[in-house]
Design a protein around this motif. Sequence first.
Motif, PDB file in Angstrom:
ATOM      1  N   LEU A   1       0.892  -1.288   0.074  1.00 56.24           N
ATOM      2  CA  LEU A   1       0.043   0.078   0.033  1.00 56.24           C
ATOM      3  C   LEU A   1       0.944   1.224  -0.010  1.00 56.24           C
ATOM      4  O   LEU A   1       1.716   1.497   1.035  1.00 56.24           O
ATOM      5  N   LEU A   2       0.928   2.152  -0.876  1.00 52.29           N
ATOM      6  CA  LEU A   2       1.381   3.293  -1.253  1.00 52.29           C
ATOM      7  C   LEU A   2       0.524   4.323  -0.815  1.00 52.29           C
ATOM      8  O   LEU A   2      -0.381   4.716  -1.413  1.00 52.29           O
ATOM      9  N   THR A   3       0.866   5.529   0.178  1.00 49.35           N
ATOM     10  CA  THR A   3      -0.079   6.462   0.643  1.00 49.35           C
ATOM     11  C   THR A   3       0.720   7.654   1.392  1.00 49.35           C
ATOM     12  O   THR A   3       1.550   7.333   1.937  1.00 49.35           O
ATOM     13  N   ALA A   4      -0.217   8.764   1.239  1.00 44.37           N
ATOM     14  CA  ALA A   4       0.207  10.003   2.085  1.00 44.37           C
ATOM     15  C   ALA A   4      -0.125   9.578   3.519  1.00 44.37           C
ATOM     16  O   ALA A   4       0.336  10.229   4.538  1.00 44.37           O
ATOM     17  N   LYS A   5      -0.974   8.847   3.917  1.00 44.68           N
ATOM     18  CA  LYS A   5      -1.631   8.599   5.026  1.00 44.68           C
ATOM     19  C   LYS A   5      -0.606   7.654   6.039  1.00 44.68           C
ATOM     20  O   LYS A   5      -0.476   6.877   5.892  1.00 44.68           O
ATOM     21  N   ALA A   6      -0.303   8.584   7.096  1.00 40.19           N
ATOM     22  CA  ALA A   6       0.850   7.994   7.936  1.00 40.19           C
ATOM     23  C   ALA A   6       0.606   7.989   9.570  1.00 40.19           C
ATOM     24  O   ALA A   6       1.521   7.816  10.099  1.00 40.19           O
ATOM     25  N   GLN A   7      -0.409   8.119   9.817  1.00 38.07           N
ATOM     26  CA  GLN A   7      -0.871   8.215  11.069  1.00 38.07           C
ATOM     27  C   GLN A   7      -1.124   6.719  11.788  1.00 38.07           C
ATOM     28  O   GLN A   7      -1.410   5.623  10.746  1.00 38.07           O
ATOM     29  N   GLU A   8      -0.854   6.360  12.968  1.00 36.25           N
ATOM     30  CA  GLU A   8      -0.723   5.002  13.373  1.00 36.25           C
ATOM     31  C   GLU A   8      -2.051   4.242  13.094  1.00 36.25           C
ATOM     32  O   GLU A   8      -1.883   2.981  12.663  1.00 36.25           O
ATOM     33  N   SER A   9      -3.100   4.910  13.373  1.00 37.45           N
ATOM     34  CA  SER A   9      -4.401   4.287  13.065  1.00 37.45           C
ATOM     35  C   SER A   9      -4.529   4.091  11.716  1.00 37.45           C
ATOM     36  O   SER A   9      -5.210   2.955  11.366  1.00 37.45           O
ATOM     37  N   GLU A  10      -4.042   4.687  10.644  1.00 34.43           N
ATOM     38  CA  GLU A  10      -4.111   4.575   9.313  1.00 34.43           C
ATOM     39  C   GLU A  10      -3.527   3.225   8.875  1.00 34.43           C
ATOM     40  O   GLU A  10      -3.608   2.350   8.001  1.00 34.43           O
ATOM     41  N   ILE A  11      -2.371   3.386   9.344  1.00 38.97           N
ATOM     42  CA  ILE A  11      -1.296   2.147   9.119  1.00 38.97           C
ATOM     43  C   ILE A  11      -1.865   0.833   9.565  1.00 38.97           C
ATOM     44  O   ILE A  11      -1.904  -0.255   8.978  1.00 38.97           O
ATOM     45  N   GLU A  12      -2.599   1.047  10.868  1.00 37.17           N
ATOM     46  CA  GLU A  12      -3.130  -0.213  11.218  1.00 37.17           C
ATOM     47  C   GLU A  12      -4.219  -0.761  10.531  1.00 37.17           C
ATOM     48  O   GLU A  12      -4.426  -2.108  10.337  1.00 37.17           O
ATOM     49  N   LEU A  13      -5.035   0.233   9.953  1.00 39.25           N
ATOM     50  CA  LEU A  13      -6.209  -0.049   8.853  1.00 39.25           C
ATOM     51  C   LEU A  13      -5.790  -0.698   7.908  1.00 39.25           C
ATOM     52  O   LEU A  13      -6.075  -1.722   7.361  1.00 39.25           O
ATOM     53  N   GLY A  14      -4.545  -0.431   7.324  1.00 38.69           N
ATOM     54  CA  GLY A  14      -4.070  -0.966   6.089  1.00 38.69           C
ATOM     55  C   GLY A  14      -3.377  -2.215   6.365  1.00 38.69           C
ATOM     56  O   GLY A  14      -3.812  -3.139   5.567  1.00 38.69           O
ATOM     57  N   TYR A  15      -2.752  -2.602   7.193  1.00 41.89           N
ATOM     58  CA  TYR A  15      -2.471  -3.708   7.712  1.00 41.89           C
ATOM     59  C   TYR A  15      -3.603  -4.740   7.742  1.00 41.89           C
ATOM     60  O   TYR A  15      -3.696  -5.990   7.536  1.00 41.89           O
ATOM     61  N   ALA A  16      -4.603  -4.225   8.614  1.00 41.88           N
ATOM     62  CA  ALA A  16      -6.001  -5.006   8.667  1.00 41.88           C
ATOM     63  C   ALA A  16      -6.437  -5.216   7.314  1.00 41.88           C
ATOM     64  O   ALA A  16      -7.162  -6.403   7.511  1.00 41.88           O
TER      65      ALA A  16
ATOM     66  N   VAL B   1       5.071   4.956   2.814  1.00 40.64           N
ATOM     67  CA  VAL B   1       4.432   6.256   2.868  1.00 40.64           C
ATOM     68  C   VAL B   1       5.196   7.405   1.954  1.00 40.64           C
ATOM     69  O   VAL B   1       6.323   7.409   1.580  1.00 40.64           O
ATOM     70  N   LYS B   2       4.316   8.148   1.150  1.00 41.14           N
ATOM     71  CA  LYS B   2       4.605   9.069   0.347  1.00 41.14           C
ATOM     72  C   LYS B   2       5.058  10.417   1.307  1.00 41.14           C
ATOM     73  O   LYS B   2       4.446  10.650   2.123  1.00 41.14           O
ATOM     74  N   PRO B   3       5.896  11.109   0.685  1.00 38.00           N
ATOM     75  CA  PRO B   3       6.954  10.928  -0.380  1.00 38.00           C
ATOM     76  C   PRO B   3       7.824   9.785  -0.088  1.00 38.00           C
ATOM     77  O   PRO B   3       8.071   9.331   0.735  1.00 38.00           O
ATOM     78  N   PHE B   4       8.244   9.129  -1.192  1.00 38.63           N
ATOM     79  CA  PHE B   4       8.940   8.039  -1.150  1.00 38.63           C
ATOM     80  C   PHE B   4      10.076   7.896  -2.340  1.00 38.63           C
ATOM     81  O   PHE B   4       9.892   8.821  -3.247  1.00 38.63           O
ATOM     82  N   SER B   5      11.048   7.204  -2.229  1.00 40.06           N
ATOM     83  CA  SER B   5      12.218   7.188  -3.194  1.00 40.06           C
ATOM     84  C   SER B   5      11.823   5.948  -3.815  1.00 40.06           C
ATOM     85  O   SER B   5      11.486   4.718  -3.583  1.00 40.06           O
ATOM     86  N   PRO B   6      11.594   6.200  -5.345  1.00 40.18           N
ATOM     87  CA  PRO B   6      11.686   5.019  -6.296  1.00 40.18           C
ATOM     88  C   PRO B   6      12.516   4.019  -6.093  1.00 40.18           C
ATOM     89  O   PRO B   6      12.026   2.622  -6.047  1.00 40.18           O
ATOM     90  N   ARG B   7      13.952   4.245  -5.986  1.00 37.62           N
ATOM     91  CA  ARG B   7      14.968   3.196  -5.589  1.00 37.62           C
ATOM     92  C   ARG B   7      14.294   2.468  -4.287  1.00 37.62           C
ATOM     93  O   ARG B   7      14.461   1.182  -4.271  1.00 37.62           O
ATOM     94  N   ALA B   8      14.087   2.906  -3.079  1.00 43.46           N
ATOM     95  CA  ALA B   8      13.610   2.447  -2.079  1.00 43.46           C
ATOM     96  C   ALA B   8      12.190   1.393  -2.125  1.00 43.46           C
ATOM     97  O   ALA B   8      12.313   0.293  -1.686  1.00 43.46           O
TER      98      ALA B   8
END
Length: 130
Positions: free
Chosen positions: A78-93, A101-108
Amino acid sequence: DDPDIRDLITWKLTQAGFATVAAADGEAALVAATSGPAIGRPRPDLVLVDWMMPRITGIEVCEALRAHPLTARTPIILLTAKAQESEIELGYAAGVDDYVVKPFSPRALLSRVEAILAGSGTVDVTARPT
């Protein structure tokens, strides 16, 4: 949802030797990921999805992919600008395997894709051309 980011990711992955299929919205992404074999494309080895997309969200795409027999075990990033802990937990759920999390390095991002694929056993990332 952003064509510039989609094009950058597609270019980076293609340059690294990966075949890609891009979609402009969540519904198209879900169709592309689940209908490939019906139209002569293989099952996806990995799905990279943005959270905020038109039609259906990336979270909804992840949940639908996990519920579909063809993609239930397909790794998802999941690629997103949403970086709050609750949002991250929702993603994993919702079933994602990795969260970038955006911004991101294309190489990374490429390194994360390679790591997920190497761990899933679905693709031999060492066999790619350099």
